[in-house]
Design a protein around this motif. Structure first.
Motif, short mmCIF file in Angstrom:
data_model
loop_
_atom_site.label_atom_id
_atom_site.label_comp_id
_atom_site.label_asym_id
_atom_site.label_seq_id
_atom_site.Cartn_x
_atom_site.Cartn_y
_atom_site.Cartn_z
N THR A 46 7.79 21.37 59.11
CA THR A 46 7.53 21.56 57.69
C THR A 46 8.47 20.66 56.89
OG1 THR A 46 6.89 23.86 58.08
CG2 THR A 46 7.45 23.26 55.83
N ALA A 47 7.91 19.89 55.96
CA ALA A 47 8.73 19.01 55.11
C ALA A 47 9.52 19.87 54.12
CB ALA A 47 7.85 18.02 54.37
N GLN A 49 12.67 19.84 51.16
CA GLN A 49 13.60 19.14 50.26
C GLN A 49 14.69 20.14 49.90
OE1 GLN A 49 11.81 17.58 46.71
NE2 GLN A 49 13.77 17.22 45.74
N PRO A 80 2.31 24.02 50.84
CA PRO A 80 1.69 22.86 50.22
C PRO A 80 1.70 21.65 51.15
CG PRO A 80 3.91 23.11 49.41
CD PRO A 80 3.65 24.28 50.33
N PRO A 81 0.87 20.65 50.86
CA PRO A 81 0.88 19.43 51.67
C PRO A 81 2.13 18.58 51.44
CG PRO A 81 -0.70 19.23 49.89
CD PRO A 81 -0.17 20.64 49.85
N ARG A 82 2.81 18.83 50.36
CA ARG A 82 4.06 18.10 50.06
C ARG A 82 5.26 18.95 50.50
NH1 ARG A 82 2.41 20.98 46.08
NH2 ARG A 82 3.77 21.92 44.54
N ALA A 83 6.44 18.41 50.35
CA ALA A 83 7.65 19.12 50.76
C ALA A 83 7.87 20.37 49.92
CB ALA A 83 8.86 18.20 50.64
N THR A 85 10.69 23.14 48.43
CA THR A 85 12.05 22.98 47.93
C THR A 85 12.85 24.25 48.18
OG1 THR A 85 11.29 21.48 46.20
CG2 THR A 85 13.46 22.47 45.89
#
Length: 99
Positions: A46-47, A49, A80-83, A85
């Motif tokens: 999992t990305a 941040q 989500p498809p993005r990182a 936080t």
């Protein structure tokens, strides 16, 4: 070696001990937990941040020395498809809400 390379190496080392994916593709509840536990719950693919909860822009070199104060998205939300936080502080520091 750069802080990013050290963090990547540290996370790669930790990856061997955790699950491959977060359960069901939903965001687990990781606020208030240690950063290593959060990585294990999320799955190491999992990305993520990381944001310094003190606003000092510190780099996380040893995840075991940090804890999660806040997370985005909230628990139970789809990953989500993005990182995602995670706001983190050192384990001996307060999150500001008593944790």
């Amino acid at each position: 070696m750069s802080p990013l390379a050290i963090a990547t190496l540290t996370l790669a080392t930790l990856a061997a001990t955790g699950p491959a994916h977060a359960d069901g593709g939903t965001m687990p509840h990781v606020s208030g937990k240690g950063l290593v536990t959060a990585y294990q719950a999320l799955g190491y693919d999992t990305a993520v941040q990381l944001k310094d909860g003190r606003g000092a822009r510190r780099h996380v070199l040893w995840p075991s020395n940090w804890k999660v104060c806040d997370q985005h998205p909230r628990p139970g939300s789809p990953l989500p498809p993005r990182a995602i936080t995670l706001t983190v502080v050192k384990t001996h520091e307060s999150c500001g809400d008593g944790r």
